[in-house]
Design a protein around this motif. Structure first.
Motif, PDB file in Angstrom:
ATOM      1  N   ILE A   1      42.303  68.692 122.384  1.00 51.64           N
ATOM      2  CA  ILE A   1      41.953  68.150 121.057  1.00 51.64           C
ATOM      3  C   ILE A   1      40.614  68.715 120.574  1.00 51.64           C
ATOM      4  CG2 ILE A   1      41.450  66.008 119.786  1.00 51.64           C
ATOM      5  CD1 ILE A   1      43.374  64.590 121.789  1.00 51.64           C
ATOM      6  N   VAL A   2      39.643  68.806 121.495  1.00 55.34           N
ATOM      7  CA  VAL A   2      38.310  69.295 121.117  1.00 55.34           C
ATOM      8  C   VAL A   2      37.999  70.560 121.903  1.00 55.34           C
ATOM      9  CG1 VAL A   2      35.885  68.631 120.891  1.00 55.34           C
ATOM     10  CG2 VAL A   2      37.626  66.875 121.035  1.00 55.34           C
ATOM     11  N   ASN A   3      37.496  71.575 121.214  1.00 56.61           N
ATOM     12  CA  ASN A   3      37.130  72.801 121.921  1.00 56.61           C
ATOM     13  C   ASN A   3      35.728  72.664 122.503  1.00 56.61           C
ATOM     14  OD1 ASN A   3      36.488  75.335 122.807  1.00 56.61           O
ATOM     15  ND2 ASN A   3      36.312  76.242 120.769  1.00 56.61           N
ATOM     16  N   PHE A   4      35.665  72.617 123.828  1.00 62.76           N
ATOM     17  CA  PHE A   4      34.355  72.521 124.456  1.00 62.76           C
ATOM     18  C   PHE A   4      33.966  73.781 125.211  1.00 62.76           C
ATOM     19  CE2 PHE A   4      33.980  68.267 123.173  1.00 62.76           C
ATOM     20  CZ  PHE A   4      32.621  68.039 123.200  1.00 62.76           C
ATOM     21  N   GLY A   5      34.679  74.846 124.901  1.00 56.96           N
ATOM     22  CA  GLY A   5      34.355  76.102 125.569  1.00 56.96           C
ATOM     23  C   GLY A   5      33.409  76.916 124.698  1.00 56.96           C
ATOM     24  N   TYR A   6      33.502  78.234 124.837  1.00 55.04           N
ATOM     25  CA  TYR A   6      32.657  79.127 124.051  1.00 55.04           C
ATOM     26  C   TYR A   6      33.127  79.168 122.606  1.00 55.04           C
ATOM     27  CZ  TYR A   6      30.769  80.939 128.392  1.00 55.04           C
ATOM     28  OH  TYR A   6      30.147  81.058 129.589  1.00 55.04           O
ATOM     29  N   ILE A   7      32.165  79.297 121.696  1.00 59.81           N
ATOM     30  CA  ILE A   7      32.510  79.568 120.300  1.00 59.81           C
ATOM     31  C   ILE A   7      31.726  80.814 119.888  1.00 59.81           C
ATOM     32  CG2 ILE A   7      33.049  77.165 119.666  1.00 59.81           C
ATOM     33  CD1 ILE A   7      30.200  76.993 118.459  1.00 59.81           C
ATOM     34  N   THR A   8      32.077  81.404 118.763  1.00 60.83           N
ATOM     35  CA  THR A   8      31.337  82.595 118.331  1.00 60.83           C
ATOM     36  C   THR A   8      30.013  82.165 117.700  1.00 60.83           C
ATOM     37  OG1 THR A   8      32.289  82.532 116.132  1.00 60.83           O
ATOM     38  CG2 THR A   8      33.479  83.835 117.793  1.00 60.83           C
ATOM     39  N   GLY A   9      29.110  83.116 117.565  1.00 60.27           N
ATOM     40  CA  GLY A   9      27.832  82.852 116.907  1.00 60.27           C
ATOM     41  C   GLY A   9      28.049  82.367 115.488  1.00 60.27           C
TER      42      GLY A   9
END
Ligand code: GTP
Ligand code: MG
Length: 344
Positions: free
Chosen positions: A87-95
């Motif tokens: 449900i929630v992205n808790f990994g890497y995101i882009t700058g």
């Protein structure tokens, strides 16, 4: 300031009517979503009873914490976390996405333009601002002003949200809110209705009050949490020399809770701190003082501000430590209508 309000802006002030504070954008996912992801409602209820109301909040707990909740086995916790991660992205995101997230940060006016400028626009959401300084230097008066300005619409440099106030020193004065609300052209009764207030008597009580806030903040839009003062009860409840290590550990736990609330709900945390004598301050300083709480507190605060008295009603605020603000000072004034620019 009020005298210069345009009719159009003035009509927007009606926004502070209790029912009219609505979510601009859902930054957090309700824990209820886990039910449609296959987790049974009884287990979701157990999480809520433990003060966890959002998937974002859930991911801020270690598995050890979660298996400590009565009735949640390790296998259940694994299943819950797996569902929440979808449900929630808790990994890497882009700058670029990180930049987008930063854009949800709101800056709330202090009532003084020069103080706002010093702070890069006002008190920031998703961060902890600490104010320390001698008695009567204006820390609590700023808290009262923010109680009101946070409820202004965002295009008037407010936060369009409610306020939670935890008072450990018994210095909240609801009657002070009235002239401040009037100064900003707002209905004092509606403003008072949008403040949830609790007086804390022990450090444990203070911590439990924070746990209880998750339920409130996941249901309605809050933009400010005040803790005045953050350390007073710790200094009362842990007095012995041998208790210092335990005090610092409990304090760290509470500050970590504050950080999570700030980030989980995009809320500005404004906490005040006491000063203590600093014998190591140097012989050339007549009355050396430093903030209480040591390294634990220093690391928790995103922005540290030092307040001191100036002449008459004037006060001086100095940026003591902040990641992206220059070390500078601003002069402001305490008025019946709250914090304002100094007159001369
Ligand atoms: P401690 O909690 O004792 O450490 O101090 P503080 O930094 O929280 O001080 P606080 O914000 O309570 O500031 C108190 C100052 O505000 C006093 O000098 C009061 O005279 C002033 N003050 C409070 N109410 C008013 C008001 O209505 N008008 C004006 N002009 N000043 C006020
Ligand atoms: Mg105070």
């Amino acid at each position: 300031m009020i005298a210069t309000l345009k009719a159009e802006e003035a009509s927007q002030l009606q926004l502070v009517e209790r029912e009219d504070i609505d979510d601009e954008e859902d930054l957090f996912e309700s824990i209820d979503k886990l039910i449609s992801a296959g987790i049974n409602a009884g287990d979701v209820k157990k999480l809520q009873d433990a003060g966890i109301y959002t998937c974002n909040g859930l991911m801020m707990h270690t598995k050890k914490n979660l298996t400590g909740i009565k009735g949640l086995s390790e296998a259940k916790v694994d299943k819950i976390c797996e569902a929440a991660e979808k449900i929630v992205n808790f990994g890497y995101i882009t700058g670029s996405d990180a930049l987008l997230r930063r854009k949800s940060v709101i800056r709330i006016t202090t009532g003084s333009q020069s103080l706002d400028e010093l702070l890069g626009g006002g008190i920031e959401t998703s961060a902890i601002t600490e104010a320390f300084g001698e008695f009567r230097s204006g820390k609590t008066q700023l808290a009262h002003t923010l109680c009101v300005s946070t409820q202004l619409p965002t295009n008037m440099r407010g936060g369009n949200g409610k306020v939670a106030y935890i008072d450990t020193e018994g210095t909240f004065r609801p009657d002070r809110i009235i002239p401040i609300a009037e100064r900003f052209g707002m209905d004092p009764a509606a403003v008072l209705d949008n403040i949830v207030y609790a007086r804390a008597y022990t450090y444990e009580h203070q911590y439990n009050l924070l746990l209880g806030l998750a339920a409130k903040m996941s249901g309605e839009q809050f933009r400010l949490l005040i803790v005045d003062s953050v350390i007073a009860l710790f200094r009362v409840d842990f007095t012995g020399r041998g208790e210092l290590a335990e005090r610092q550990q409990k304090l760290a736990q509470m500050l970590s809770r504050l950080t999570k609330i700030a980030e989980e709900f995009n809320v500005a945390v404004y906490m005040t701190n006491q000063v203590i004598a600093d014998p190591g301050g140097g012989v050339f300083i007549s009355d050396p003082k430093k903030p209480a709480g040591g390294h634990v507190l220093a690391h928790a605060a995103t922005i540290r501000l030092m307040f001191r008295k100036g002449k008459g009603e004037q006060r001086v605020c100095k940026v003591f430590d902040a990641p992206n603000l220059p070390e500078a000072e601003a002069v402001f004034q305490i008025t019946p209508g709250g914090i304002a620019d100094a007159k001369d």
